[in-house]
Design a protein around this motif. Sequence first.
Motif, PDB file in Angstrom:
ATOM      1  N   LYS A   2     -29.405  62.505-117.810  1.00  0.00           N
ATOM      2  CA  LYS A   2     -28.563  63.155-116.790  1.00  0.00           C
ATOM      3  C   LYS A   2     -27.874  62.211-116.184  1.00  0.00           C
ATOM      4  CE  LYS A   2     -31.056  67.697-117.098  1.00  0.00           C
ATOM      5  NZ  LYS A   2     -31.813  68.525-116.145  1.00  0.00           N
ATOM      6  N   GLU A   3     -28.581  61.184-115.630  1.00  0.00           N
ATOM      7  CA  GLU A   3     -28.175  60.214-114.801  1.00  0.00           C
ATOM      8  C   GLU A   3     -26.934  59.421-115.446  1.00  0.00           C
ATOM      9  OE1 GLU A   3     -30.708  56.609-113.936  1.00  0.00           O
ATOM     10  OE2 GLU A   3     -30.656  57.200-111.898  1.00  0.00           O
ATOM     11  N   THR A   4     -26.932  59.162-116.688  1.00  0.00           N
ATOM     12  CA  THR A   4     -25.774  58.358-117.261  1.00  0.00           C
ATOM     13  C   THR A   4     -24.701  59.370-117.482  1.00  0.00           C
ATOM     14  OG1 THR A   4     -27.592  57.146-118.653  1.00  0.00           O
ATOM     15  CG2 THR A   4     -25.197  57.428-119.599  1.00  0.00           C
ATOM     16  N   ILE A   5     -24.809  60.485-117.902  1.00  0.00           N
ATOM     17  CA  ILE A   5     -23.571  61.484-117.807  1.00  0.00           C
ATOM     18  C   ILE A   5     -23.029  61.752-116.331  1.00  0.00           C
ATOM     19  CG2 ILE A   5     -23.174  64.089-118.409  1.00  0.00           C
ATOM     20  CD1 ILE A   5     -25.365  64.065-120.259  1.00  0.00           C
ATOM     21  N   LEU A   6     -23.733  61.779-115.524  1.00  0.00           N
ATOM     22  CA  LEU A   6     -23.398  62.057-114.097  1.00  0.00           C
ATOM     23  C   LEU A   6     -22.358  60.682-113.948  1.00  0.00           C
ATOM     24  CD1 LEU A   6     -22.954  63.420-111.320  1.00  0.00           C
ATOM     25  CD2 LEU A   6     -25.083  62.476-110.470  1.00  0.00           C
ATOM     26  N   GLY A   7     -23.024  59.467-113.974  1.00  0.00           N
ATOM     27  CA  GLY A   7     -22.165  58.105-113.742  1.00  0.00           C
ATOM     28  C   GLY A   7     -21.088  58.101-114.461  1.00  0.00           C
ATOM     29  N   LEU A   8     -21.140  58.756-115.864  1.00  0.00           N
ATOM     30  CA  LEU A   8     -19.618  58.561-116.702  1.00  0.00           C
ATOM     31  C   LEU A   8     -18.797  59.418-116.145  1.00  0.00           C
ATOM     32  CD1 LEU A   8     -21.009  58.377-120.283  1.00  0.00           C
ATOM     33  CD2 LEU A   8     -20.126  56.560-118.977  1.00  0.00           C
ATOM     34  N   LEU A   9     -19.063  60.596-115.459  1.00  0.00           N
ATOM     35  CA  LEU A   9     -18.214  61.726-115.083  1.00  0.00           C
ATOM     36  C   LEU A   9     -17.814  61.307-113.547  1.00  0.00           C
ATOM     37  CD1 LEU A   9     -19.801  64.925-116.171  1.00  0.00           C
ATOM     38  CD2 LEU A   9     -17.925  63.731-117.002  1.00  0.00           C
ATOM     39  N   ILE A  10     -18.441  60.305-112.727  1.00  0.00           N
ATOM     40  CA  ILE A  10     -17.946  60.364-111.385  1.00  0.00           C
ATOM     41  C   ILE A  10     -16.378  59.589-111.396  1.00  0.00           C
ATOM     42  CG2 ILE A  10     -18.344  58.493-109.298  1.00  0.00           C
ATOM     43  CD1 ILE A  10     -21.304  59.064-109.783  1.00  0.00           C
ATOM     44  N   PRO A  11     -16.170  58.636-112.295  1.00  0.00           N
ATOM     45  CA  PRO A  11     -14.725  58.139-112.156  1.00  0.00           C
ATOM     46  C   PRO A  11     -13.608  59.060-112.661  1.00  0.00           C
ATOM     47  CG  PRO A  11     -16.244  56.590-113.221  1.00  0.00           C
ATOM     48  CD  PRO A  11     -16.991  57.738-113.019  1.00  0.00           C
ATOM     49  N   PHE A  12     -14.090  59.944-113.495  1.00  0.00           N
ATOM     50  CA  PHE A  12     -12.963  60.897-113.819  1.00  0.00           C
ATOM     51  C   PHE A  12     -12.776  62.098-112.897  1.00  0.00           C
ATOM     52  CE2 PHE A  12     -12.535  65.160-115.968  1.00  0.00           C
ATOM     53  CZ  PHE A  12     -11.272  64.710-116.448  1.00  0.00           C
ATOM     54  N   ILE A  13     -14.012  62.252-111.945  1.00  0.00           N
ATOM     55  CA  ILE A  13     -13.906  63.080-111.005  1.00  0.00           C
ATOM     56  C   ILE A  13     -12.635  62.366-109.872  1.00  0.00           C
ATOM     57  CG2 ILE A  13     -14.938  64.296-108.938  1.00  0.00           C
ATOM     58  CD1 ILE A  13     -17.180  64.344-110.868  1.00  0.00           C
ATOM     59  N   GLY A  14     -12.797  61.123-109.629  1.00  0.00           N
ATOM     60  CA  GLY A  14     -11.987  60.462-108.624  1.00  0.00           C
ATOM     61  C   GLY A  14     -10.600  60.510-109.327  1.00  0.00           C
ATOM     62  N   THR A  15     -10.398  60.341-110.319  1.00  0.00           N
ATOM     63  CA  THR A  15      -8.918  60.536-111.051  1.00  0.00           C
ATOM     64  C   THR A  15      -8.579  62.007-110.589  1.00  0.00           C
ATOM     65  OG1 THR A  15      -9.440  59.045-112.654  1.00  0.00           O
ATOM     66  CG2 THR A  15      -7.361  60.469-113.015  1.00  0.00           C
ATOM     67  N   ALA A  16      -9.361  63.021-111.154  1.00  0.00           N
ATOM     68  CA  ALA A  16      -8.921  64.543-110.890  1.00  0.00           C
ATOM     69  C   ALA A  16      -8.636  64.932-109.392  1.00  0.00           C
ATOM     70  CB  ALA A  16      -9.944  65.278-111.486  1.00  0.00           C
ATOM     71  N   ALA A  17      -9.352  64.175-108.568  1.00  0.00           N
ATOM     72  CA  ALA A  17      -9.038  64.413-107.189  1.00  0.00           C
ATOM     73  C   ALA A  17      -7.692  63.669-106.853  1.00  0.00           C
ATOM     74  CB  ALA A  17     -10.375  64.004-106.366  1.00  0.00           C
ATOM     75  N   GLY A  18      -7.678  62.563-107.013  1.00  0.00           N
ATOM     76  CA  GLY A  18      -6.341  61.883-106.806  1.00  0.00           C
ATOM     77  C   GLY A  18      -5.203  62.886-107.402  1.00  0.00           C
ATOM     78  N   ALA A  19      -5.259  63.216-108.846  1.00  0.00           N
ATOM     79  CA  ALA A  19      -4.271  64.077-109.037  1.00  0.00           C
ATOM     80  C   ALA A  19      -3.753  65.340-108.398  1.00  0.00           C
ATOM     81  CB  ALA A  19      -4.481  64.450-110.599  1.00  0.00           C
ATOM     82  N   ALA A  20      -4.761  65.919-107.749  1.00  0.00           N
ATOM     83  CA  ALA A  20      -4.838  66.990-106.947  1.00  0.00           C
ATOM     84  C   ALA A  20      -3.819  66.761-105.618  1.00  0.00           C
ATOM     85  CB  ALA A  20      -6.105  67.735-106.595  1.00  0.00           C
ATOM     86  N   CYS A  21      -3.777  65.434-105.356  1.00  0.00           N
ATOM     87  CA  CYS A  21      -2.776  65.467-104.117  1.00  0.00           C
ATOM     88  C   CYS A  21      -1.244  66.143-104.338  1.00  0.00           C
ATOM     89  CB  CYS A  21      -2.739  64.070-104.061  1.00  0.00           C
ATOM     90  SG  CYS A  21      -3.951  63.106-103.355  1.00  0.00           S
ATOM     91  N   VAL A  22      -1.155  66.506-105.677  1.00  0.00           N
ATOM     92  CA  VAL A  22       0.230  66.732-105.888  1.00  0.00           C
ATOM     93  C   VAL A  22       0.521  68.401-105.221  1.00  0.00           C
ATOM     94  CG1 VAL A  22      -0.364  68.182-108.176  1.00  0.00           C
ATOM     95  CG2 VAL A  22       2.134  67.156-107.596  1.00  0.00           C
ATOM     96  N   PHE A  23      -0.754  68.974-105.223  1.00  0.00           N
ATOM     97  CA  PHE A  23      -0.905  70.025-104.563  1.00  0.00           C
ATOM     98  C   PHE A  23      -0.539  70.437-102.911  1.00  0.00           C
ATOM     99  CE2 PHE A  23      -3.225  71.108-108.544  1.00  0.00           C
ATOM    100  CZ  PHE A  23      -2.281  71.841-108.973  1.00  0.00           C
ATOM    101  N   PHE A  24      -0.979  69.179-102.265  1.00  0.00           N
ATOM    102  CA  PHE A  24      -1.177  69.098-100.829  1.00  0.00           C
ATOM    103  C   PHE A  24      -0.069  68.070-100.390  1.00  0.00           C
ATOM    104  CE2 PHE A  24      -5.427  69.572-102.631  1.00  0.00           C
ATOM    105  CZ  PHE A  24      -5.605  70.887-102.197  1.00  0.00           C
ATOM    106  N   LEU A  25       0.598  67.308-101.131  1.00  0.00           N
ATOM    107  CA  LEU A  25       1.615  66.591-100.506  1.00  0.00           C
ATOM    108  C   LEU A  25       2.936  66.959-101.056  1.00  0.00           C
ATOM    109  CD1 LEU A  25       0.159  62.904-101.166  1.00  0.00           C
ATOM    110  CD2 LEU A  25       0.131  64.407 -99.080  1.00  0.00           C
ATOM    111  N   ARG A  26       3.820  67.115-100.163  1.00  0.00           N
ATOM    112  CA  ARG A  26       5.367  67.573-100.259  1.00  0.00           C
ATOM    113  C   ARG A  26       6.396  66.416-100.989  1.00  0.00           C
ATOM    114  NH1 ARG A  26       7.007  70.933 -94.632  1.00  0.00           N
ATOM    115  NH2 ARG A  26       5.250  72.391 -94.772  1.00  0.00           N
ATOM    116  N   ASP A  27       6.154  65.370-100.469  1.00  0.00           N
ATOM    117  CA  ASP A  27       7.150  64.518-101.115  1.00  0.00           C
ATOM    118  C   ASP A  27       6.434  63.235-102.088  1.00  0.00           C
ATOM    119  OD1 ASP A  27       9.292  65.545 -99.565  1.00  0.00           O
ATOM    120  OD2 ASP A  27       8.176  64.575 -97.642  1.00  0.00           O
ATOM    121  N   GLN A  28       7.117  62.358-102.769  1.00  0.00           N
ATOM    122  CA  GLN A  28       6.731  61.355-103.582  1.00  0.00           C
ATOM    123  C   GLN A  28       6.091  60.439-102.615  1.00  0.00           C
ATOM    124  OE1 GLN A  28       9.851  59.980-106.285  1.00  0.00           O
ATOM    125  NE2 GLN A  28       8.413  58.290-106.988  1.00  0.00           N
ATOM    126  N   LEU A  29       5.277  59.864-103.086  1.00  0.00           N
ATOM    127  CA  LEU A  29       4.456  58.691-102.412  1.00  0.00           C
ATOM    128  C   LEU A  29       5.647  57.617-102.030  1.00  0.00           C
ATOM    129  CD1 LEU A  29       1.490  58.301-104.281  1.00  0.00           C
ATOM    130  CD2 LEU A  29       1.424  59.232-102.059  1.00  0.00           C
TER     131      LEU A  29
END
Length: 259
Positions: A2-29
């Motif tokens: 379980k520890e390994t699976i969680l460790g593998l998913l943590i970076p993916f969660i970071g990418t998804a959270a960053g991609a979600a910025c498109v819902f909260f920011l109006r303009d291009q970076l």
Amino acid sequence: MKETILGLLIPFIGTAAGAACVFFLRDQLKTGVERALTGFAAGVMVAASIWSLIVPAIEQSEDKGRLAFLPAFIGFWLGILFLLLLDHVIPHLHRSINQVEGPKSHLTRTAMLVLAVTLHNIPEGMAVGVVYAGLQNGTGTITTGGALALALGIAIQNFPEGAIISMPLYAEGKSKPKSFWLGVLSGAVEPLFGGLTVLIAGLVVPAMPYLLSFAAGAMLYVVVEELIPGMSAGKHSNVGVVAFATGFSLMMALDVALG
């Protein structure tokens, strides 16, 4: 496990959270913000390559005496050559210089942009995978804290990467949901390649130093070939340099404090 699976998913969660910025920011970076985020990501990746990958690879080969560097040396170059090969066989777009690389294709600009980020996420997934494989197999030089530090460090630098891909796609006319899912898709290769690396390393434990340094070489190829030019382009490149130093020191502190 379980520890390994969680460790593998943590970076993916970071990418998804960053991609979600498109819902909260109006303009291009803004260019300065994007440059700073790119520099930060580069700093994290360089520090992770050294402290989390190359140093443990050398420590695991101490029984070779003066040749303790050899597995790390060989693995490092194999990682460089692997990314060089992918760079030549996969069509992709370097956004920082707006230039297409790889073989000619009829892919859209969006597809090649996603492929570029996906290509560069492969070594990050492998890096996390090989570290957790070492932890799972009881490799003494890799601790639970060290593995977590690497996963968190990659997740932190994946956050801006997710935003850097989803925001421009939205600016180019894609809907917010589509821009978000394309950003998420670019990070899906990380847990995939991380899992494959765990399986391979579990079968061939003596290859661990080679695999650690392989991931380091692949990550540093991405940093030098893509991130550093992106953070240094144009005026006021010192913004990227300061961000690089911030990312580097943060990852170094994480690795030492948790490892």
